[in-house]
Design a protein around this motif. Structure first.
Motif, PDB file in Angstrom:
ATOM      1  N   HIS A  82      -1.123  -5.293   8.076  1.00  0.00           N
ATOM      2  CA  HIS A  82      -1.576  -4.476   9.195  1.00  0.00           C
ATOM      3  C   HIS A  82      -2.393  -3.248   8.810  1.00  0.00           C
ATOM      4  O   HIS A  82      -2.796  -2.509   9.693  1.00  0.00           O
ATOM      5  N   ASN A  83      -2.665  -3.029   7.541  1.00  0.00           N
ATOM      6  CA  ASN A  83      -3.185  -1.718   7.189  1.00  0.00           C
ATOM      7  C   ASN A  83      -4.456  -1.797   6.357  1.00  0.00           C
ATOM      8  O   ASN A  83      -4.575  -2.634   5.457  1.00  0.00           O
ATOM      9  N   ASP A  84      -5.407  -0.924   6.656  1.00  0.00           N
ATOM     10  CA  ASP A  84      -6.640  -0.864   5.871  1.00  0.00           C
ATOM     11  C   ASP A  84      -6.365  -0.563   4.406  1.00  0.00           C
ATOM     12  O   ASP A  84      -7.064  -1.073   3.518  1.00  0.00           O
ATOM     13  N   TYR A 119       2.393   5.504  10.056  1.00  0.00           N
ATOM     14  CA  TYR A 119       2.448   4.380   9.120  1.00  0.00           C
ATOM     15  C   TYR A 119       2.091   3.066   9.811  1.00  0.00           C
ATOM     16  O   TYR A 119       1.321   2.248   9.294  1.00  0.00           O
ATOM     17  N   LEU A 120       2.667   2.852  10.995  1.00  0.00           N
ATOM     18  CA  LEU A 120       2.467   1.589  11.693  1.00  0.00           C
ATOM     19  C   LEU A 120       1.086   1.469  12.335  1.00  0.00           C
ATOM     20  O   LEU A 120       0.557   0.369  12.472  1.00  0.00           O
ATOM     21  N   PHE A 129       0.838  -1.196   0.000  1.00  0.00           N
ATOM     22  CA  PHE A 129       0.000   0.000   0.000  1.00  0.00           C
ATOM     23  C   PHE A 129       0.877   1.253   0.000  1.00  0.00           C
ATOM     24  O   PHE A 129       2.069   1.205   0.342  1.00  0.00           O
ATOM     25  N   VAL A 130       0.282   2.350  -0.409  1.00  0.00           N
ATOM     26  CA  VAL A 130       0.897   3.669  -0.288  1.00  0.00           C
ATOM     27  C   VAL A 130       0.251   4.334   0.929  1.00  0.00           C
ATOM     28  O   VAL A 130      -0.957   4.578   0.942  1.00  0.00           O
ATOM     29  N   ALA A 131       1.051   4.602   1.953  1.00  0.00           N
ATOM     30  CA  ALA A 131       0.507   5.147   3.203  1.00  0.00           C
ATOM     31  C   ALA A 131      -0.014   6.566   3.003  1.00  0.00           C
ATOM     32  O   ALA A 131       0.520   7.339   2.203  1.00  0.00           O
ATOM     33  N   ASP A 132      -1.050   6.907   3.756  1.00  0.00           N
ATOM     34  CA  ASP A 132      -1.565   8.279   3.748  1.00  0.00           C
ATOM     35  C   ASP A 132      -2.103   8.674   5.119  1.00  0.00           C
ATOM     36  O   ASP A 132      -2.921   9.571   5.244  1.00  0.00           O
ATOM     37  N   ALA A 133      -1.613   7.982   6.174  1.00  0.00           N
ATOM     38  CA  ALA A 133      -2.123   8.258   7.516  1.00  0.00           C
ATOM     39  C   ALA A 133      -1.640   9.599   8.049  1.00  0.00           C
ATOM     40  O   ALA A 133      -2.395  10.327   8.698  1.00  0.00           O
ATOM     41  N   TYR A 134      -0.402   9.965   7.772  1.00  0.00           N
ATOM     42  CA  TYR A 134       0.162  11.196   8.314  1.00  0.00           C
ATOM     43  C   TYR A 134      -0.423  12.404   7.587  1.00  0.00           C
ATOM     44  O   TYR A 134      -0.307  12.539   6.369  1.00  0.00           O
TER      45      TYR A 134
END
Length: 431
Positions: A134-136, A311-312, A57-62
């Motif tokens: 671990h990530n949606d 990210y985590l 995935f490409v993170a976008d939480a931050y």
């Protein structure tokens, strides 16, 4: 003696981009050369294995955006590590090569077939790092609205392991005859459908390729939550653990051992390698100065650590007050890895945590000889099975470890000086 592993924690990605000693990684990150050089060096140093992390995935939480991660090459781009395995196997003869497979997204038949194929191509030296992801955002790439609940993921992974184990066992060891006189290649009476139908998975079998030289690839696992430890007790040949300090490491080993024994497994059946950060210098003053510079630089990299925590955890850490104690954070994402990121002191502010120089595992600062002595003492006290070197990955850090630290360990007879066996699992279980 204890075992050695190297964790390629950013996967097949862009390592240390735009930092000293990173070479031309910004231009040639997609090439295999860095990993091939690492594998050759690790085999010269007689490491047990190298393990390559992965994510889909490409993170976008931050800050609710992918901008930081893309601008800084933080875990993106990231290529699939499985095609690297035969390349790494081609330039080595004894090193174990472990690639990450997510049970949540790989159908059991596909994973079993890949594992068997790669075990053949490496002549019995492949391992699979079994994760539940671990990530949606990863789950949404595979057709889910949200990822499965944390402990449910491990329940599903238990059944997943049952399916792949049955598939690897669907050919009896002597099923291939290859007799030109009779014209029989495989004895059909020794290749069996598995007819598996469980709560989450269904597979007829048999596997349509014969299992590799190891029969079952080495199974590695990294979950440190209660569900993860229970999974490791049932299935893992090696566990990579990231815990803060020797006392926590000793507790982890004891908890895992206690859960293995009722299952009929000896603690020695599963080797625990503890994540380690190493700061090496030619003298103690050199090492301390280097550590001091790294600590001072943390003030300029706080956004990187905030983005990493986001990210985590899938939690946006940009919204928290840096100078207030961090409230309790609950996450359905990577619990053990996220907790290792924190300082462990609930009274500290978020800023204090971000400025903590600890790598979140076992930390060593000194000369090769002083660190070798310290590692020997800690491994004896912990009852652990080995050390897992973690990022950063540059050719300089590889040389420091393989040509600096490891010879000091060998002089003290703390690690192997030569491989005893051809296959991964045999070397892992040699002591």
């Amino acid at each position: 003696m204890f075992h050695l592993g190297w964790f390629v924690g950013k996967g097949y990605s862009v390592h240390e981009w735009n930092k000293p000693w990173s070479g031309t990684i910004g231009q040639d990150w997609m090439e295999p050369d860095l990993y091939l050089d690492l594998a050759r060096a690790l085999e010269r140093a007689c490491f047990d294995y190298m393990l390559i992390e992965d994510g889909s995935f490409v993170a976008d939480a931050y800050k609710g955006s992918a901008e930081y991660y893309l601008r800084n090459a933080y875990a993106v781009p990231k290529s699939d590590p499985l095609p690297l395995v035969p390349l790494l196997g081609h330039v080595t003869k004894r090193l174990g090569i472990v690639a990450t497979v997510a049970t949540s997204f790989y159908p059991p038949f596909l994973a079993a077939r890949l594992g068997a194929t790669l075990d053949h191509l490496t002549h019995g030296r492949v391992g699979l790092n079994i994760v539940t992801a671990h990530n949606d955002r990863a789950a949404q790439n595979f057709g889910l609205d949200r990822h499965y609940e944390h402990d449910l993921r491990y329940e599903m992974a238990d059944e997943w392991m049952e399916v792949v184990n049955r598939l690897w066992a669907s050919w009896e060891p002597d099923a291939i005859v290859a007799d030109p006189q009779t014209g029989v290649f495989a004895d059909h009476s020794k290749v069996h459908p598995i007819h598996f139908e469980g709560r989450y998975y269904k597979s007829r079998g048999p596997l349509n390729t014969a299992p590799g030289p190891q029969g079952r690839p080495v199974i590695c696992q990294a979950g440190g939550s209660p569900a993860g430890i229970a999974f490791a007790a049932r299935h893992a040949d090696s566990v990579i653990a990231k815990v803060r300090g020797a006392a926590a490491a000793k507790s982890f080993r004891q908890r895992l051992s206690a859960q293995m024994q009722p299952l009929g497994r000896k603690p020695s059946d599963c080797k625990v390698l503890f994540a380690t950060s190493v700061v090496l210098g030619d003298t103690m003053d050199d090492a301390r100065d280097k550590r001091a510079r790294m600590t001072a630089a943390l003030a300029d990299s706080m956004e990187t650590r905030l983005a990493g925590m986001s990210y985590l955890s899938m939690v946006d850490f940009s919204k928290y007050d840096l100078d207030a104690p961090l409230p309790t954070i609950t996450t359905n994402a990577s619990r053990a890895s996220f907790e290792a990121y924190l300082s462990g002191d609930g009274g500290k502010t978020l800023r204090d945590m971000l400025l903590d120089p600890s790598g979140g595992g076992l930390d060593f600062v000194g000369t090769p000889d002083s660190i070798a002595a310290e590692m020997g003492e800690i491994m004896q006290d912990v009852g652990g099975d080995g050390i897992l070197i973690q990022d950063p990955l540059t050719r300089k850090t590889v040389a420091e470890i393989t040509d600096g630290l490891v010879p000091a360990l060998k002089r003290r007879s703390l690690v192997r000086k030569a491989y005893q066996h051809e296959r991964f699992r045999d070397n892992l279980l040699a002591f």
